[in-house]
Design a protein around this motif. Structure first.
Motif, PDB file in Angstrom:
ATOM      1  N   GLU A 140      -6.330  59.706 -53.204  1.00  0.00           N
ATOM      2  CA  GLU A 140      -6.753  59.494 -51.808  1.00  0.00           C
ATOM      3  C   GLU A 140      -5.720  60.156 -50.907  1.00  0.00           C
ATOM      4  N   ILE A 141      -6.175  60.971 -49.993  1.00  0.00           N
ATOM      5  CA  ILE A 141      -5.270  61.675 -49.076  1.00  0.00           C
ATOM      6  C   ILE A 141      -5.694  61.434 -47.627  1.00  0.00           C
ATOM      7  N   HIS A 142      -4.721  61.437 -46.759  1.00  0.00           N
ATOM      8  CA  HIS A 142      -4.998  61.325 -45.320  1.00  0.00           C
ATOM      9  C   HIS A 142      -4.363  62.513 -44.613  1.00  0.00           C
ATOM     10  N   PRO A 143      -5.093  63.163 -43.726  1.00  0.00           N
ATOM     11  CA  PRO A 143      -4.482  64.303 -43.037  1.00  0.00           C
ATOM     12  C   PRO A 143      -3.448  63.877 -41.993  1.00  0.00           C
ATOM     13  N   LEU A 144      -2.386  64.675 -41.904  1.00  0.00           N
ATOM     14  CA  LEU A 144      -1.388  64.479 -40.840  1.00  0.00           C
ATOM     15  C   LEU A 144      -1.581  65.514 -39.744  1.00  0.00           C
ATOM     16  N   TYR A 145      -1.833  66.746 -40.146  1.00  0.00           N
ATOM     17  CA  TYR A 145      -2.065  67.837 -39.183  1.00  0.00           C
ATOM     18  C   TYR A 145      -3.259  68.653 -39.656  1.00  0.00           C
ATOM     19  N   ILE A 146      -4.128  69.005 -38.720  1.00  0.00           N
ATOM     20  CA  ILE A 146      -5.297  69.829 -39.031  1.00  0.00           C
ATOM     21  C   ILE A 146      -5.224  71.070 -38.152  1.00  0.00           C
ATOM     22  N   SER A 147      -5.382  72.220 -38.766  1.00  0.00           N
ATOM     23  CA  SER A 147      -5.326  73.461 -37.998  1.00  0.00           C
ATOM     24  C   SER A 147      -6.710  73.774 -37.416  1.00  0.00           C
ATOM     25  N   VAL A 148      -6.737  74.134 -36.159  1.00  0.00           N
ATOM     26  CA  VAL A 148      -7.998  74.525 -35.507  1.00  0.00           C
ATOM     27  C   VAL A 148      -7.906  76.026 -35.278  1.00  0.00           C
ATOM     28  N   ASP A 149      -8.631  76.772 -36.106  1.00  0.00           N
ATOM     29  CA  ASP A 149      -8.432  78.218 -36.149  1.00  0.00           C
ATOM     30  C   ASP A 149      -9.630  78.970 -35.588  1.00  0.00           C
ATOM     31  N   PRO A 150      -9.397  80.211 -35.122  1.00  0.00           N
ATOM     32  CA  PRO A 150     -10.491  80.980 -34.530  1.00  0.00           C
ATOM     33  C   PRO A 150     -11.672  81.191 -35.468  1.00  0.00           C
ATOM     34  N   TYR A 151     -11.394  81.279 -36.798  1.00  0.00           N
ATOM     35  CA  TYR A 151     -12.529  81.544 -37.697  1.00  0.00           C
ATOM     36  C   TYR A 151     -13.548  80.414 -37.655  1.00  0.00           C
ATOM     37  N   MET A 152     -13.137  79.237 -37.192  1.00  0.00           N
ATOM     38  CA  MET A 152     -14.065  78.103 -37.132  1.00  0.00           C
ATOM     39  C   MET A 152     -15.189  78.328 -36.122  1.00  0.00           C
ATOM     40  N   ALA A 153     -15.000  79.284 -35.245  1.00  0.00           N
ATOM     41  CA  ALA A 153     -16.051  79.584 -34.276  1.00  0.00           C
ATOM     42  C   ALA A 153     -17.350  79.942 -34.989  1.00  0.00           C
ATOM     43  N   PHE A 154     -17.231  80.554 -36.186  1.00  0.00           N
ATOM     44  CA  PHE A 154     -18.442  80.893 -36.941  1.00  0.00           C
ATOM     45  C   PHE A 154     -19.243  79.634 -37.238  1.00  0.00           C
ATOM     46  N   HIS A 155     -18.539  78.586 -37.639  1.00  0.00           N
ATOM     47  CA  HIS A 155     -19.232  77.351 -38.011  1.00  0.00           C
ATOM     48  C   HIS A 155     -19.801  76.657 -36.776  1.00  0.00           C
TER      49      HIS A 155
END
Ligand SMILES: NC(=O)c1ccc[n+]([C@@H]2O[C@H](COP(=O)([O-])OP(=O)(O)OC[C@H]3O[C@@H](n4cnc5c(N)ncnc54)[C@H](OP(=O)(O)O)[C@@H]3O)[C@@H](O)[C@H]2O)c1
Length: 232
Positions: free
Chosen positions: A53-68
């Motif tokens: 089980e893992i919990h995120p501490l930091y999530i990157s918000v990147d330009p490639y996500m614009a596609f999604h």
């Protein structure tokens, strides 16, 4: 906000399907309504064998996500580089509780992964890089920045693709105030190259020169790229 019609995640490990239990901030399925429920309460008490089980501490918000977000064809699945913390394992755990890993994980507060399914590949599927256990003495947020994908991109672009030789050469960086451009310029500068940047506003131009330490910079909206080349 809601960005278009709900869309199923294409690549969801079996565990995530069986336990769609914790709040998920999927790009197309933003379950913001559940965020007040503590993730621990939503998870099964007993993990299936060989699960972590893992919990995120930091999530990157990147330009490639614009596609999604645009629902356009994309070259990656809707995962994002993240720094996560191991909370517990079901049996013999390859990681101690509290171990921090980096990798392309989901936008979910709590995630259960089979050890064997933990993402280990770069987005191209070519490099066996991830997850990486992080040293305790480095600020983990750096792993979604200079020590993560933006830093790798800048390094690879400059030295592997561009084959820039510093000192001695001049590097012209477009989008110099963006995260990748800023790193490209700083790396080249640290190694002794002359560095010129272009950016889209005068404030950004000031930032590029005064904060990032480029030798010179100009606003491409008022000057144009040809002038940047002349400046260089
Ligand atoms: N971040 C990563 O890890 C990563 C990895 C692989 C590839 N990339 C690619 O690298 C590029 C930059 O990404 P980033 O993460 O540095 O993004 P970012 O921090 O959002 O910066 C992007 C910059 O692009 C500039 N820009 C926008 N439209 C432009 C135009 N028409 N002409 C010139 N510049 C323009 C914007 O600055 P101005 O206002 O100055 O125009 C903005 O600061 C993107 O194409 C991204 O897909 C990034």
């Amino acid at each position: 906000g809601v960005c278009g019609a709900p869309r199923e995640i294409l690549t969801v490990p079996p565990d995530q399907r069986q336990l769609p239990l914790s709040p998920g901030w999927f790009m197309m399925r933003m379950d913001f309504g559940q965020r007040d429920i503590p993730p621990k309460m939503l998870l099964a008490n007993d993990l299936p064998p060989s699960r972590v089980e893992i919990h995120p501490l930091y999530i990157s918000v990147d330009p490639y996500m614009a596609f999604h977000i645009r629902n356009a064809p994309a070259y990656t699945t809707p995962q994002s580089y993240s720094v996560v913390e191991v909370v517990r394992c079901s049996d013999i755990c390859p990681f101690a509780a509290g171990t921090r890993l980096m990798g392309a994980f989901f936008w979910k507060e709590a995630q259960i992964w089979a050890f064997a399914d933990l993402p280990r590949m770069s987005p191209s599927g070519k490099h066996l890089l991830l997850p990486k256990e992080l040293p305790a003495n480095v600020d983990p947020s750096h792993y979604v920045g200079v020590l993560g994908m933006p830093g790798w991109t800048a390094y690879a672009g400059l030295f592997r693709i561009g084959r820039v030789k510093c000192p001695g050469e001049t590097v012209v960086v477009s989008a110099a105030a963006g995260v990748t451009g800023a790193m490209v310029g700083q790396m080249a500068k640290i190694l002794g190259c002359r560095v010129i940047g272009t950016a889209g506003t005068d404030d950004k131009v000031r930032h590029v020169k005064e904060v990032l330490g480029f030798d010179d910079a100009l606003n491409y909206r008022t000057h144009g790229s040809a002038e940047a080349m002349r400046l260089a």
